[in-house]
Design a protein around this motif. Structure first.
Motif, PDB file in Angstrom:
ATOM      1  N   VAL A   1       0.836  -1.203   0.000  1.00  0.00           N
ATOM      2  CA  VAL A   1       0.000   0.000   0.000  1.00  0.00           C
ATOM      3  C   VAL A   1       0.873   1.256   0.000  1.00  0.00           C
ATOM      4  O   VAL A   1       0.545   2.244  -0.670  1.00  0.00           O
ATOM      5  CB  VAL A   1      -1.031  -0.017   1.157  1.00  0.00           C
ATOM      6  N   ASP A   2       1.999   1.220   0.703  1.00  0.00           N
ATOM      7  CA  ASP A   2       2.905   2.373   0.695  1.00  0.00           C
ATOM      8  C   ASP A   2       3.511   2.573  -0.692  1.00  0.00           C
ATOM      9  O   ASP A   2       3.669   3.714  -1.140  1.00  0.00           O
ATOM     10  CB  ASP A   2       4.015   2.199   1.733  1.00  0.00           C
ATOM     11  N   ARG A   3       3.843   1.480  -1.363  1.00  0.00           N
ATOM     12  CA  ARG A   3       4.355   1.588  -2.740  1.00  0.00           C
ATOM     13  C   ARG A   3       3.328   2.275  -3.634  1.00  0.00           C
ATOM     14  O   ARG A   3       3.657   3.174  -4.400  1.00  0.00           O
ATOM     15  CB  ARG A   3       4.687   0.210  -3.322  1.00  0.00           C
ATOM     16  N   ALA A   4       2.083   1.851  -3.515  1.00  0.00           N
ATOM     17  CA  ALA A   4       1.029   2.433  -4.357  1.00  0.00           C
ATOM     18  C   ALA A   4       0.849   3.920  -4.051  1.00  0.00           C
ATOM     19  O   ALA A   4       0.738   4.741  -4.970  1.00  0.00           O
ATOM     20  CB  ALA A   4      -0.283   1.680  -4.156  1.00  0.00           C
ATOM     21  N   ILE A   5       0.844   4.275  -2.789  1.00  0.00           N
ATOM     22  CA  ILE A   5       0.676   5.684  -2.393  1.00  0.00           C
ATOM     23  C   ILE A   5       1.845   6.518  -2.906  1.00  0.00           C
ATOM     24  O   ILE A   5       1.644   7.600  -3.484  1.00  0.00           O
ATOM     25  CB  ILE A   5       0.547   5.803  -0.858  1.00  0.00           C
ATOM     26  N   LEU A   6       3.060   6.034  -2.708  1.00  0.00           N
ATOM     27  CA  LEU A   6       4.237   6.773  -3.182  1.00  0.00           C
ATOM     28  C   LEU A   6       4.249   6.908  -4.693  1.00  0.00           C
ATOM     29  O   LEU A   6       4.599   7.966  -5.233  1.00  0.00           O
ATOM     30  CB  LEU A   6       5.522   6.090  -2.695  1.00  0.00           C
TER      31      LEU A   6
ATOM     32  N   ALA B   1      -0.160  17.299  -3.229  1.00  0.00           N
ATOM     33  CA  ALA B   1       0.204  15.915  -3.561  1.00  0.00           C
ATOM     34  C   ALA B   1       0.799  15.214  -2.341  1.00  0.00           C
ATOM     35  O   ALA B   1       0.444  14.063  -2.036  1.00  0.00           O
ATOM     36  CB  ALA B   1       1.181  15.891  -4.734  1.00  0.00           C
ATOM     37  N   VAL B   2       1.678  15.900  -1.628  1.00  0.00           N
ATOM     38  CA  VAL B   2       2.306  15.314  -0.443  1.00  0.00           C
ATOM     39  C   VAL B   2       1.274  15.125   0.662  1.00  0.00           C
ATOM     40  O   VAL B   2       1.196  14.052   1.280  1.00  0.00           O
ATOM     41  CB  VAL B   2       3.492  16.178   0.042  1.00  0.00           C
ATOM     42  N   ASP B   3       0.459  16.138   0.926  1.00  0.00           N
ATOM     43  CA  ASP B   3      -0.553  16.047   1.975  1.00  0.00           C
ATOM     44  C   ASP B   3      -1.540  14.918   1.703  1.00  0.00           C
ATOM     45  O   ASP B   3      -1.903  14.166   2.613  1.00  0.00           O
ATOM     46  CB  ASP B   3      -1.297  17.379   2.118  1.00  0.00           C
ATOM     47  N   GLU B   4      -1.966  14.783   0.469  1.00  0.00           N
ATOM     48  CA  GLU B   4      -2.906  13.714   0.115  1.00  0.00           C
ATOM     49  C   GLU B   4      -2.272  12.347   0.331  1.00  0.00           C
ATOM     50  O   GLU B   4      -2.924  11.417   0.821  1.00  0.00           O
ATOM     51  CB  GLU B   4      -3.370  13.869  -1.331  1.00  0.00           C
TER      52      GLU B   4
ATOM     53  N   LYS C   1      -2.249   7.536   6.368  1.00  0.00           N
ATOM     54  CA  LYS C   1      -2.929   7.498   7.666  1.00  0.00           C
ATOM     55  C   LYS C   1      -4.150   6.584   7.609  1.00  0.00           C
ATOM     56  O   LYS C   1      -4.435   5.842   8.543  1.00  0.00           O
ATOM     57  CB  LYS C   1      -3.381   8.901   8.091  1.00  0.00           C
ATOM     58  N   GLU C   2      -4.890   6.662   6.502  1.00  0.00           N
ATOM     59  CA  GLU C   2      -6.115   5.886   6.351  1.00  0.00           C
ATOM     60  C   GLU C   2      -5.852   4.410   6.098  1.00  0.00           C
ATOM     61  O   GLU C   2      -6.605   3.555   6.569  1.00  0.00           O
ATOM     62  CB  GLU C   2      -6.931   6.401   5.155  1.00  0.00           C
ATOM     63  N   LEU C   3      -4.814   4.112   5.311  1.00  0.00           N
ATOM     64  CA  LEU C   3      -4.680   2.776   4.757  1.00  0.00           C
ATOM     65  C   LEU C   3      -3.493   1.955   5.236  1.00  0.00           C
ATOM     66  O   LEU C   3      -3.442   0.756   4.972  1.00  0.00           O
ATOM     67  CB  LEU C   3      -4.583   2.873   3.219  1.00  0.00           C
TER      68      LEU C   3
ATOM     69  N   THR D   1       0.269   1.585   8.002  1.00  0.00           N
ATOM     70  CA  THR D   1       0.721   1.434   9.379  1.00  0.00           C
ATOM     71  C   THR D   1       0.870   2.795  10.065  1.00  0.00           C
ATOM     72  O   THR D   1       0.873   3.838   9.411  1.00  0.00           O
ATOM     73  CB  THR D   1       2.084   0.722   9.426  1.00  0.00           C
ATOM     74  N   ASP D   2       1.063   2.777  11.362  1.00  0.00           N
ATOM     75  CA  ASP D   2       1.242   4.012  12.120  1.00  0.00           C
ATOM     76  C   ASP D   2       2.507   4.764  11.701  1.00  0.00           C
ATOM     77  O   ASP D   2       2.567   5.991  11.796  1.00  0.00           O
ATOM     78  CB  ASP D   2       1.308   3.725  13.623  1.00  0.00           C
ATOM     79  N   ASP D   3       3.533   4.034  11.262  1.00  0.00           N
ATOM     80  CA  ASP D   3       4.792   4.662  10.851  1.00  0.00           C
ATOM     81  C   ASP D   3       4.763   5.185   9.420  1.00  0.00           C
ATOM     82  O   ASP D   3       5.614   5.986   9.039  1.00  0.00           O
ATOM     83  CB  ASP D   3       5.950   3.660  10.978  1.00  0.00           C
ATOM     84  N   SER D   4       3.809   4.736   8.638  1.00  0.00           N
ATOM     85  CA  SER D   4       3.790   5.072   7.208  1.00  0.00           C
ATOM     86  C   SER D   4       3.619   6.556   6.901  1.00  0.00           C
ATOM     87  O   SER D   4       4.297   7.062   6.006  1.00  0.00           O
ATOM     88  CB  SER D   4       2.728   4.259   6.484  1.00  0.00           C
ATOM     89  N   PRO D   5       2.738   7.290   7.579  1.00  0.00           N
ATOM     90  CA  PRO D   5       2.589   8.705   7.223  1.00  0.00           C
ATOM     91  C   PRO D   5       3.904   9.493   7.305  1.00  0.00           C
ATOM     92  O   PRO D   5       4.231  10.255   6.383  1.00  0.00           O
ATOM     93  CB  PRO D   5       1.560   9.227   8.225  1.00  0.00           C
ATOM     94  N   SER D   6       4.662   9.293   8.376  1.00  0.00           N
ATOM     95  CA  SER D   6       5.918  10.041   8.482  1.00  0.00           C
ATOM     96  C   SER D   6       6.941   9.538   7.468  1.00  0.00           C
ATOM     97  O   SER D   6       7.716  10.326   6.923  1.00  0.00           O
ATOM     98  CB  SER D   6       6.476   9.982   9.900  1.00  0.00           C
TER      99      SER D   6
END
Length: 169
Positions: free
Chosen positions: A96-101, A119-122, A128-130, A132-137
């Motif tokens: 999911v992080d790969r897809a978001i990035l 783009a970065v905020d989205e 945050k929605e999809l 892990t807790d560490d992923s947003p940062s």
């Protein structure tokens, strides 16, 4: 003095059409990778399904733009992401992080109507929605570096699209 109850509805920002389109694009990229199918074929399948089944939401035009854009420019997008991972491989990230990035980097490079901060905020909101807790940062950190090179990439792309003078004139 008693605490006032929190109105949870007012604490969440309203999700716009583009946010929903980005989320659907993340879902499609994630699903295509999980099923090991071509994302363009999956997108076409979903568009057709939405046309025949009223219970399936239509695919937003911006979802098309994102999915097709990422698919067309995947090597450069992935190469850019990998160059900022510092001792990590793209394959080690949660899917999911790969897809978001991928979506955010594509937007930073190609979506001239989307300010880089949006783009970065989205992307951070989607993490945050999809994820892990560490992923947003983590997502914010990687994209914070990509933002620095995005103007040069956009300028180079614009230069290759600019009409060239006719040498015969």
């Amino acid at each position: 003095m008693a605490e006032q109850p929190v109105d949870r509805k007012s604490t969440f920002k309203k999700l716009g059409a583009r946010h929903k389109a980005r989320r659907r694009a993340v879902d499609l990229l994630f699903e295509a990778e999980a099923r090991d199918v071509d994302v363009a074929d999956l997108l076409a399948e979903r568009v057709e399904l939405a046309g025949h089944d009223q219970s399936v939401a239509p695919v937003h035009a911006y979802t098309h733009t994102l999915v097709e854009g990422v698919a067309d420019d995947l090597d450069r997008v992935d190469g850019t992401i990998e160059s900022y991972l510092q001792d990590w491989a793209l394959s080690r990230l949660p899917a999911v992080d790969r897809a978001i990035l991928r979506i955010a980097v594509w937007e930073l490079f190609h979506a001239t109507d989307v300010p880089p901060v949006v783009a970065v905020d989205e992307a951070v909101e989607l993490a945050k929605e999809l994820s892990t807790d560490d992923s947003p940062s983590f997502v914010n950190g990687v994209l914070g570096q990509v933002v620095l090179v995005a103007p040069q990439v956009r300028a180079a792309a614009a230069a290759t699209r600019a009409p060239r003078p006719d040498p015969r004139s």
